[in-house]
Design a protein around this motif. Structure first.
Motif, PDB file in Angstrom:
ATOM      1  N   LYS A 209     -11.466 -16.271  15.825  1.00 55.11           N
ATOM      2  CA  LYS A 209     -11.950 -17.622  15.534  1.00 55.11           C
ATOM      3  C   LYS A 209     -10.823 -18.519  15.015  1.00 55.11           C
ATOM      4  O   LYS A 209      -9.975 -18.959  15.771  1.00 55.11           O
ATOM      5  CB  LYS A 209     -13.125 -17.514  14.550  1.00 55.11           C
ATOM      6  CG  LYS A 209     -13.962 -18.769  14.468  1.00 55.11           C
ATOM      7  CD  LYS A 209     -15.175 -18.555  13.583  1.00 55.11           C
ATOM      8  CE  LYS A 209     -16.019 -19.812  13.476  1.00 55.11           C
ATOM      9  NZ  LYS A 209     -16.428 -20.430  14.735  1.00 55.11           N
ATOM     10  N   LYS A 210     -10.823 -18.799  13.716  1.00 56.13           N
ATOM     11  CA  LYS A 210      -9.826 -19.731  13.169  1.00 56.13           C
ATOM     12  C   LYS A 210      -8.401 -19.191  13.329  1.00 56.13           C
ATOM     13  O   LYS A 210      -7.482 -19.938  13.639  1.00 56.13           O
ATOM     14  CB  LYS A 210     -10.099 -19.988  11.689  1.00 56.13           C
ATOM     15  CG  LYS A 210     -11.504 -20.452  11.369  1.00 56.13           C
ATOM     16  CD  LYS A 210     -11.795 -21.805  11.938  1.00 56.13           C
ATOM     17  CE  LYS A 210     -13.100 -22.358  11.367  1.00 56.13           C
ATOM     18  NZ  LYS A 210     -13.433 -23.652  11.983  1.00 56.13           N
ATOM     19  N   CYS A 211      -8.241 -17.867  13.066  1.00 58.43           N
ATOM     20  CA  CYS A 211      -6.890 -17.293  13.024  1.00 58.43           C
ATOM     21  C   CYS A 211      -6.227 -17.370  14.387  1.00 58.43           C
ATOM     22  O   CYS A 211      -5.130 -17.901  14.518  1.00 58.43           O
ATOM     23  CB  CYS A 211      -6.932 -15.843  12.542  1.00 58.43           C
ATOM     24  SG  CYS A 211      -7.590 -15.664  10.882  1.00 58.43           S
TER      25      CYS A 211
ATOM     26  N   GLU B  46      -8.045 -27.246  19.278  1.00 61.93           N
ATOM     27  CA  GLU B  46      -8.578 -28.216  18.314  1.00 61.93           C
ATOM     28  C   GLU B  46      -9.868 -27.759  17.636  1.00 61.93           C
ATOM     29  O   GLU B  46     -10.657 -27.012  18.202  1.00 61.93           O
ATOM     30  CB  GLU B  46      -8.821 -29.550  19.031  1.00 61.93           C
ATOM     31  CG  GLU B  46      -7.547 -30.193  19.547  1.00 61.93           C
ATOM     32  CD  GLU B  46      -6.553 -30.550  18.460  1.00 61.93           C
ATOM     33  OE1 GLU B  46      -6.987 -30.933  17.347  1.00 61.93           O
ATOM     34  OE2 GLU B  46      -5.346 -30.434  18.695  1.00 61.93           O
ATOM     35  N   HIS B  47     -10.065 -28.293  16.417  1.00 61.98           N
ATOM     36  CA  HIS B  47     -11.258 -28.005  15.612  1.00 61.98           C
ATOM     37  C   HIS B  47     -12.350 -29.006  16.000  1.00 61.98           C
ATOM     38  O   HIS B  47     -12.562 -29.999  15.301  1.00 61.98           O
ATOM     39  CB  HIS B  47     -10.867 -28.145  14.131  1.00 61.98           C
ATOM     40  CG  HIS B  47     -11.884 -27.650  13.166  1.00 61.98           C
ATOM     41  ND1 HIS B  47     -11.950 -28.106  11.871  1.00 61.98           N
ATOM     42  CD2 HIS B  47     -12.885 -26.741  13.296  1.00 61.98           C
ATOM     43  CE1 HIS B  47     -12.940 -27.488  11.238  1.00 61.98           C
ATOM     44  NE2 HIS B  47     -13.520 -26.667  12.078  1.00 61.98           N
ATOM     45  N   MET B  48     -12.980 -28.766  17.131  1.00 71.12           N
ATOM     46  CA  MET B  48     -13.877 -29.773  17.713  1.00 71.12           C
ATOM     47  C   MET B  48     -15.171 -29.166  18.244  1.00 71.12           C
ATOM     48  O   MET B  48     -15.193 -28.021  18.690  1.00 71.12           O
ATOM     49  CB  MET B  48     -13.186 -30.470  18.892  1.00 71.12           C
ATOM     50  CG  MET B  48     -12.022 -31.360  18.509  1.00 71.12           C
ATOM     51  SD  MET B  48     -11.226 -32.023  19.993  1.00 71.12           S
ATOM     52  CE  MET B  48     -10.148 -33.257  19.266  1.00 71.12           C
TER      53      MET B  48
ATOM     54  N   PRO C 193     -14.288 -32.483   9.974  1.00 71.22           N
ATOM     55  CA  PRO C 193     -13.917 -31.458   9.000  1.00 71.22           C
ATOM     56  C   PRO C 193     -15.090 -30.505   8.758  1.00 71.22           C
ATOM     57  O   PRO C 193     -16.237 -30.837   9.078  1.00 71.22           O
ATOM     58  CB  PRO C 193     -13.612 -32.249   7.732  1.00 71.22           C
ATOM     59  CG  PRO C 193     -13.393 -33.649   8.175  1.00 71.22           C
ATOM     60  CD  PRO C 193     -14.204 -33.832   9.409  1.00 71.22           C
ATOM     61  N   SER C 194     -14.807 -29.346   8.169  1.00 75.57           N
ATOM     62  CA  SER C 194     -15.844 -28.368   7.861  1.00 75.57           C
ATOM     63  C   SER C 194     -16.961 -29.035   7.069  1.00 75.57           C
ATOM     64  O   SER C 194     -16.702 -29.883   6.222  1.00 75.57           O
ATOM     65  CB  SER C 194     -15.263 -27.224   7.040  1.00 75.57           C
ATOM     66  OG  SER C 194     -14.128 -26.703   7.678  1.00 75.57           O
ATOM     67  N   ALA C 195     -18.191 -28.608   7.347  1.00 71.59           N
ATOM     68  CA  ALA C 195     -19.375 -29.077   6.606  1.00 71.59           C
ATOM     69  C   ALA C 195     -19.619 -30.585   6.715  1.00 71.59           C
ATOM     70  O   ALA C 195     -20.002 -31.246   5.763  1.00 71.59           O
ATOM     71  CB  ALA C 195     -19.290 -28.655   5.138  1.00 71.59           C
TER      72      ALA C 195
ATOM     73  N   GLY D 100     -21.420 -31.638   9.552  1.00 69.91           N
ATOM     74  CA  GLY D 100     -22.491 -31.741  10.539  1.00 69.91           C
ATOM     75  C   GLY D 100     -22.040 -31.588  11.978  1.00 69.91           C
ATOM     76  O   GLY D 100     -22.705 -32.077  12.887  1.00 69.91           O
ATOM     77  N   LYS D 101     -20.915 -30.907  12.203  1.00 70.72           N
ATOM     78  CA  LYS D 101     -20.422 -30.716  13.574  1.00 70.72           C
ATOM     79  C   LYS D 101     -21.428 -29.920  14.408  1.00 70.72           C
ATOM     80  O   LYS D 101     -21.636 -30.197  15.582  1.00 70.72           O
ATOM     81  CB  LYS D 101     -19.072 -29.993  13.516  1.00 70.72           C
ATOM     82  CG  LYS D 101     -18.175 -30.278  14.677  1.00 70.72           C
ATOM     83  CD  LYS D 101     -16.713 -30.222  14.312  1.00 70.72           C
ATOM     84  CE  LYS D 101     -16.100 -28.895  14.216  1.00 70.72           C
ATOM     85  NZ  LYS D 101     -16.105 -27.899  13.415  1.00 70.72           N
ATOM     86  N   THR D 102     -22.039 -28.915  13.769  1.00 72.87           N
ATOM     87  CA  THR D 102     -23.008 -28.086  14.493  1.00 72.87           C
ATOM     88  C   THR D 102     -24.251 -28.903  14.851  1.00 72.87           C
ATOM     89  O   THR D 102     -24.757 -28.813  15.972  1.00 72.87           O
ATOM     90  CB  THR D 102     -23.376 -26.852  13.647  1.00 72.87           C
ATOM     91  OG1 THR D 102     -22.158 -26.173  13.306  1.00 72.87           O
ATOM     92  CG2 THR D 102     -24.273 -25.910  14.415  1.00 72.87           C
TER      93      THR D 102
ATOM     94  N   ASP E 240     -19.458 -25.796  19.089  1.00 69.62           N
ATOM     95  CA  ASP E 240     -19.622 -26.505  17.815  1.00 69.62           C
ATOM     96  C   ASP E 240     -18.422 -26.384  16.891  1.00 69.62           C
ATOM     97  O   ASP E 240     -18.459 -26.863  15.772  1.00 69.62           O
ATOM     98  CB  ASP E 240     -20.872 -26.003  17.071  1.00 69.62           C
ATOM     99  CG  ASP E 240     -20.611 -24.695  16.347  1.00 69.62           C
ATOM    100  OD1 ASP E 240     -19.833 -23.866  16.878  1.00 69.62           O
ATOM    101  OD2 ASP E 240     -21.161 -24.497  15.257  1.00 69.62           O
ATOM    102  N   ASP E 241     -17.334 -25.718  17.343  1.00 65.58           N
ATOM    103  CA  ASP E 241     -16.253 -25.510  16.364  1.00 65.58           C
ATOM    104  C   ASP E 241     -14.845 -25.594  16.939  1.00 65.58           C
ATOM    105  O   ASP E 241     -13.963 -26.128  16.290  1.00 65.58           O
ATOM    106  CB  ASP E 241     -16.447 -24.149  15.682  1.00 65.58           C
ATOM    107  CG  ASP E 241     -15.672 -24.038  14.377  1.00 65.58           C
ATOM    108  OD1 ASP E 241     -15.595 -25.035  13.646  1.00 65.58           O
ATOM    109  OD2 ASP E 241     -15.148 -22.946  14.090  1.00 65.58           O
ATOM    110  N   ILE E 242     -14.651 -25.037  18.136  1.00 63.30           N
ATOM    111  CA  ILE E 242     -13.278 -24.944  18.651  1.00 63.30           C
ATOM    112  C   ILE E 242     -13.242 -25.373  20.112  1.00 63.30           C
ATOM    113  O   ILE E 242     -14.110 -24.997  20.904  1.00 63.30           O
ATOM    114  CB  ILE E 242     -12.745 -23.499  18.514  1.00 63.30           C
ATOM    115  CG1 ILE E 242     -12.692 -23.112  17.019  1.00 63.30           C
ATOM    116  CG2 ILE E 242     -11.369 -23.349  19.158  1.00 63.30           C
ATOM    117  CD1 ILE E 242     -12.290 -21.682  16.749  1.00 63.30           C
TER     118      ILE E 242
HETATM  119 MN    MN Z   1     -14.955 -25.095  11.610  1.00 67.73          MN
END
Ligand code: MN
Ligand code: OXD
Length: 588
Positions: free
Chosen positions: A209-211, A229-231, A251-253, A255-257, A276-278
């Motif tokens: 995931k992030k790593c 990207e974090h998108m 940014p985290s938290a 409401g991207k999801t 929803d994240d990457i």
């Molecule tokens: Mn995220």
């Protein structure tokens, strides 16, 4: 003769000394066995790794409790290990690879004694995609093995794909003893390698995931000419049946999801979910920007998720298509054996235990569910999943949204003048770290493109790379900044948000289709009141003016703050950004 993969696994086993080694095949049958094992296996302080939840009301669902110190990403224990400190820039933690390797070798030494080592072969991206990457993670906890089955395309076919090559992405993970003193997440971008010990939390432990898909992948993207990207990634269908694909960084938290699964309040408009994240963004042979979500699941924040805020996620969670669904650190309803969190629909249950397993008293100051409690669920469960989700080529992007959380300053939506100006808008963006109370000024953390914790190299070079990508595109997507969180003088949100964000998406599409004008301001182009669809909501002209007000004094302070932030990057900062900042200063 052993393949490079077999050799690597053997070396890791020699170091960590597991009782046995299990090569995962990613099948459902195997996942069921892993859950069974986890139910019998003690994790920490007498709690098992998994607990079965009420299968009638929450089918295929299991509960996992973390160590109390291990409930979030730990940025201060996260390092990027390039040879030169300068390569990572001022916003990352650096350690020399030799030093990091030595440190980790000592920590990993014998850490799997008496435990099973799971070898997880997986793809980030569709296996047929030219942009996909073959990866292998080692872990010593069934929770991570099962989570990775949900979040990635795990299959033994990946082993064949890797074959005799040594260029696969390597991840070594152990929960160690969960001691934060011995917890590190080390990235070695030059070697496509991540080592993580001491944490079982998603962002620290699910190394795909992030790593990998952000920190290491952003570095690969720099070298290979693409962006990680974090998108979130969505398709917006218009009443005419046209679908526009939009990638949105928040940014985290923020409401991207929810955004990724938005339920449109405008007749005829529909949002299709792709991620929803990457997002990985590549330049297609047609000169357009093509996007794909390398993941296959959602690792979403539970509190606040309900039929009201995100009905599609509630349906996703209850769908029985893909086994299993995991809940981590939520509260538990002892009467019904169901998960519970603040904001869930219905009454607060009588008999709750909190995320630490203690009886929860109604009215207690402490939340019953940890604020960062999570669900892990397959994207294939999502009722709004786009038909294009599994297209190996990805989808062509028409617009990019760069979001922030600001109770002041930033209008609901602003269109950048052009790609480079868009990069400037993304680079200067920041968000309030806490939900600001009425009239109080939130603490602003600069978070360019929502990538601050996830960019695997110097962000000055990252901005340059964005500009370079733009130059190579013959058809550049429009770039917008969005802010759902602006409040009035009483601290009340000016914009309804959630499903009504479709109105913003409609305006974006109208701009793409050249159907509406926009008003020029020093910070970009904003909508005209009478050319923005407000049918069905009550948003007065007066409120609109507040939502789009550009307060010169606030912006003057902002410019100084941005200047300070930019200065850290020294000569890594592209001149284009300095020029846009100077221009903004003069215009204010
Ligand atoms: Mn995220
Ligand atoms: C996440 C995050 O977990 O951004 O997605 O922190």
């Amino acid at each position: 003769m052993a393949t490079p993969l077999e050799k690597w696994v053997e070396e890791q086993a020699d170091l960590t000394k597991p009782k046995k080694i299990h090569w995962c095949d990613g099948s459902e049958e195997e996942a069921r066995k892993l859950i069974e094992t986890g139910i019998k296996e003690e994790n920490i302080e007498g709690t098992p790794v998994f607990k079965e939840l009420n299968q009638n009301t929450w089918p295929l669902s299991y509960y996992h409790k973390s160590h109390p110190t291990d409930v979030a990403r730990t940025e201060h224990l996260t390092f990027i290990c390039h040879n030169e400190n300068d390569t990572i820039g001022p916003t990352n933690n650096w350690m020399h690879p030799d030093e990091a390797k030595e440190k980790m070798k000592n920590l990993f030494n014998g850490c799997m004694k008496g435990r099973t080592m799971y070898v997880l072969p997986y793809m980030m991206g569709h296996p047929d995609s030219p942009y996909a990457k073959a990866c292998v993670q080692i872990t010593d906890i069934s929770y991570v093995a099962v989570s990775m089955r949900i979040m990635t395309r795990m299959s033994k076919k990946v082993i064949e794909k890797i074959g005799n090559l040594n260029n696969f992405v390597k991840g070594l993970h152990s929960v160690g003893d969960f001691n934060p003193e011995r917890r590190f997440i080390m990235h070695f971008p030059e070697e496509n390698l991540v080592q993580s010990i001491g944490s079982g939390y998603g962002g620290n432990a699910l190394l795909g995931k992030k790593c990998f898909s952000l920190r290491i992948a952003s570095w690969l993207g720099l070298k290979e000419g693409w962006l990680a990207e974090h998108m979130a990634l969505i398709g917006v269908e218009t009443p005419e049946g046209k679908i526009y694909y939009i990638a949105a960084a928040f940014p985290s938290a923020c409401g991207k999801t929810n955004f990724a699964m938005l339920e449109s309040t405008l007749p005829g408009y529909k949002v299709w979910t792709l991620g929803d994240d990457i997002v990985w963004l590549n330049i297609g042979s047609d000169g357009r920007l093509w996007a794909m979500n390398p993941e296959t699941g959602f690792f979403g924040v539970a509190p606040g998720t309900s039929l009201k805020t995100n009905p599609n996620m509630m349906k996703t969670l209850k769908n029985t298509k893909f086994y299993p669904v995991l809940y981590t650190n939520t509260a538990l309803n002892l009467d019904t054996n169901e998960p519970w969190w603040e904001g869930l629909d219905g009454d607060i249950p009588e008999n709750l235990i909190d995320w630490q397993g203690k009886k929860w008293e109604r009215g207690s100051e402490n939340k019953a569910a940890h604020p960062n409690s999570r669900f892990t669920v397959s994207i294939y469960n999502c009722p709004t999943l786009s038909e294009e989700y599994d297209n190996p080529n990805g989808v062509p992007i028409s617009a990019i949204i760069l979001g922030s959380k600001r109770t002041k300053l930033l209008p609901l939506i602003v269109e950048a003048f052009n790609w480079e100006h868009g990069v400037f808008c993304g680079a200067r963006s920041g968000s309030e770290t806490t939900a600001a109370a009425a009239h109080s000024v939130g603490v602003i953390r600069r978070d360019p493109m929502a990538m601050l914790p996830f960019c695997g190299y110097n962000m000055g070079d990252y901005f340059k790379h964005w500009i370079e990508i733009g130059k190579k595109l013959t058809k550049q997507p429009k770039i917008f900044t969005a802010n759902w969180f602006r409040t009035d003088e009483n601290g009340k949100f000016l914009w309804p948000g959630f499903g009504d964000n479709i109105r913003v998406l409609k305006w974006i599409i109208d701009r793409i289709e050249n159907k509406v004008d926009a008003k020029e301001t020093p910070i970009g182009l904003i909508p005209e009141y009478n050319q923005f669809d407000l049918n069905g909501i009550n948003l007065s002209k007066e409120k609109w003016e507040k939502l789009f007000n550009i307060d010169k004094e606030e912006w003057k302070t902002e410019v100084l703050e941005v200047q300070k932030f930019f200065n850290q990057f020294g000569n890594h900062l592209p001149v284009e950004l300095t020029n846009y900042l100077e221009k903004l200063k003069t215009q204010l």
